[in-house]
Design a protein around this motif. Sequence first.
Motif, PDB file in Angstrom:
ATOM      1  N   HIS A 212       7.512  -2.378 -12.914  1.00 45.76           N
ATOM      2  CA  HIS A 212       6.225  -2.641 -12.249  1.00 45.76           C
ATOM      3  C   HIS A 212       5.471  -1.320 -12.122  1.00 45.76           C
ATOM      4  CE1 HIS A 212       3.967  -4.909  -8.812  1.00 45.76           C
ATOM      5  NE2 HIS A 212       3.306  -3.774  -9.076  1.00 45.76           N
TER       6      HIS A 212
ATOM      7  N   THR B 169       1.368  -6.202 -19.052  1.00 44.95           N
ATOM      8  CA  THR B 169       1.051  -7.349 -18.199  1.00 44.95           C
ATOM      9  C   THR B 169      -0.450  -7.408 -17.928  1.00 44.95           C
ATOM     10  OG1 THR B 169       3.220  -7.274 -17.156  1.00 44.95           O
ATOM     11  CG2 THR B 169       1.488  -8.433 -15.955  1.00 44.95           C
TER      12      THR B 169
ATOM     13  N   ASP C 192      -0.076 -11.466 -14.382  1.00 40.74           N
ATOM     14  CA  ASP C 192       0.177 -11.147 -12.971  1.00 40.74           C
ATOM     15  C   ASP C 192      -1.051 -11.558 -12.151  1.00 40.74           C
ATOM     16  OD1 ASP C 192       1.009  -9.976 -10.562  1.00 40.74           O
ATOM     17  OD2 ASP C 192       1.437  -8.015 -11.444  1.00 40.74           O
TER      18      ASP C 192
ATOM     19  N   LYS D 277       4.488 -12.521 -13.502  1.00 43.57           N
ATOM     20  CA  LYS D 277       5.146 -11.484 -12.685  1.00 43.57           C
ATOM     21  C   LYS D 277       4.155 -11.259 -11.542  1.00 43.57           C
ATOM     22  CE  LYS D 277       6.738  -7.721 -14.627  1.00 43.57           C
ATOM     23  NZ  LYS D 277       7.978  -7.622 -13.827  1.00 43.57           N
TER      24      LYS D 277
ATOM     25  N   SER E 240       9.367 -12.570 -12.319  1.00 39.49           N
ATOM     26  CA  SER E 240       9.633 -11.764 -11.118  1.00 39.49           C
ATOM     27  C   SER E 240       8.559 -12.014 -10.076  1.00 39.49           C
ATOM     28  CB  SER E 240       9.693 -10.271 -11.470  1.00 39.49           C
ATOM     29  OG  SER E 240       8.404  -9.765 -11.747  1.00 39.49           O
TER      30      SER E 240
ATOM     31  N   ASP F 231       7.057  -9.680  -6.918  1.00 37.90           N
ATOM     32  CA  ASP F 231       7.158  -8.252  -6.617  1.00 37.90           C
ATOM     33  C   ASP F 231       6.458  -7.880  -5.313  1.00 37.90           C
ATOM     34  OD1 ASP F 231       7.779  -8.737  -9.306  1.00 37.90           O
ATOM     35  OD2 ASP F 231       7.039  -6.791  -9.966  1.00 37.90           O
TER      36      ASP F 231
ATOM     37  N   THR G  70      13.981 -16.238 -11.340  1.00 39.45           N
ATOM     38  CA  THR G  70      12.987 -15.252 -10.880  1.00 39.45           C
ATOM     39  C   THR G  70      13.673 -14.071 -10.188  1.00 39.45           C
ATOM     40  OG1 THR G  70      11.471 -17.101 -10.508  1.00 39.45           O
ATOM     41  CG2 THR G  70      10.893 -15.000  -9.480  1.00 39.45           C
TER      42      THR G  70
ATOM     43  N   ALA H 255      13.704  -7.879 -15.053  1.00 42.03           N
ATOM     44  CA  ALA H 255      12.407  -8.248 -14.470  1.00 42.03           C
ATOM     45  C   ALA H 255      11.243  -8.009 -15.421  1.00 42.03           C
ATOM     46  CB  ALA H 255      12.192  -7.494 -13.158  1.00 42.03           C
TER      47      ALA H 255
END
Length: 415
Positions: A81, A181, A221, A249, A271, A273, A291, A365
């Motif tokens: 991330h 992403t 995301d 994500k 994931s 986050d 997840t 992830a």
Amino acid sequence: MKTLIRNIGKLVGIVPEGTLRKEGEEMGKVGYLDNAWLLIDGEKIDSFGQEGDNRYGTAQEAARIIDAAGGYVMPSFCDSHSHIVYAGSRYGEFRDKIDGLTYEQIAARGGGILNSADLLHETSEEDLFRQSLERAVEVMNMGTGALEIKSGYGLNTEDELKMLRVIRRLKASLPLEIRATFLGAHAVGRAYTGRQGEYVDMVCREMLPAVAAEGLADFVDVFCDSGFFTPEETMQILDAAQAYGLRGKIHANELAVSGGVQAGVSRGALSVDHLERTTDAETDILKGTATMPTMLPGASFFSNLPYGRAKDYIRAGLGVALASDYNPGSSPSGDMRFVMALGCIKMKLTPEEAFNACTLNSAYAMGLSHLTGSVTAGKLASLIITRPLPDLAFIPYSHHTPFISRIILKGREIS
Ligand code: NIG
Ligand code: FE
């Protein structure tokens, strides 16, 4: 070409083939071998063993030999991330923060993400690439070998594409394994102020098809949080992304218990986050899913937010990943060793749990744990050779004492 690393004091992070993540009690275990060797073939780990074993003689015929000088050899860090593609910095807001303004107050004054979007708009793709490359090289030299990078400072189609093209260039330029992403729903772009619903429709109908047409993103995301996007909008975007094969994500529960975990899990996100704020409902809903809960202690540290309850997640039998969140607003650092230290010091993870969270689980992830994140034959030879260490705990314990002696990414020594 083959390379043999010999004289390894401890080879750590050994994981059997096929183990893609660690959960519950497994998170506390790190596979290792003392007095080891490791053979690299091209970009990949070929084999490893203990010095003097029956395969060592054959391994010694490798063209090139690296002497680990008794140090540890471990997988390079995986950082699932980050927002390292941005223009300039936000050091001015650092002063506002010290004066007592919260993240939301800064955002409400037109600072925060929109401030970065204005700067990025003024920056050419070439200049943005140059600035981002510097950050990517910075994290590589701190031991990161796999990195996810988000868009989300464009907030209009052209600028989002500009960011994603920069990520594509980074992928092609570096021995880092990078995943991209698309985060068009990071904030409502200025042209849509007061028209959030229309902005979300535009993300789905205009941005996503354009991103997919160029094959620029691996994931999607949404910043699902108080003052940003709702769970309903998040699900709308995740549903639209599914048509292009993009998995979610999600940014969730940084500023409030947002419903983002539930939205992400309901759509099979890879994931969820942040999770600085969490209730038992989140651990319950994550159980038995694919997840990966991902926590970002660098953001808690820098933004004075609560630390995620990683230990409770592990006690509930879940896995946890840690990542840096490297970005100009809430976590201007990509140092995964520091993330590991914060995991131990602030979240009470054992060094072994923090290690697994920063390697295999973080690789999972971003959909990379079949390829990297552990010492496993056939995975990428992306490795850190450390100075001699008394224990794995020394890495987070001595959190800013240099510990890296050499770095190998995809079979090539980078420093
Ligand atoms: O992960 N929370 C949302 N996005 C980033 C911060 C982005 C920014 O402030 O520039 C984060 O913390
Ligand atoms: Fe983030």
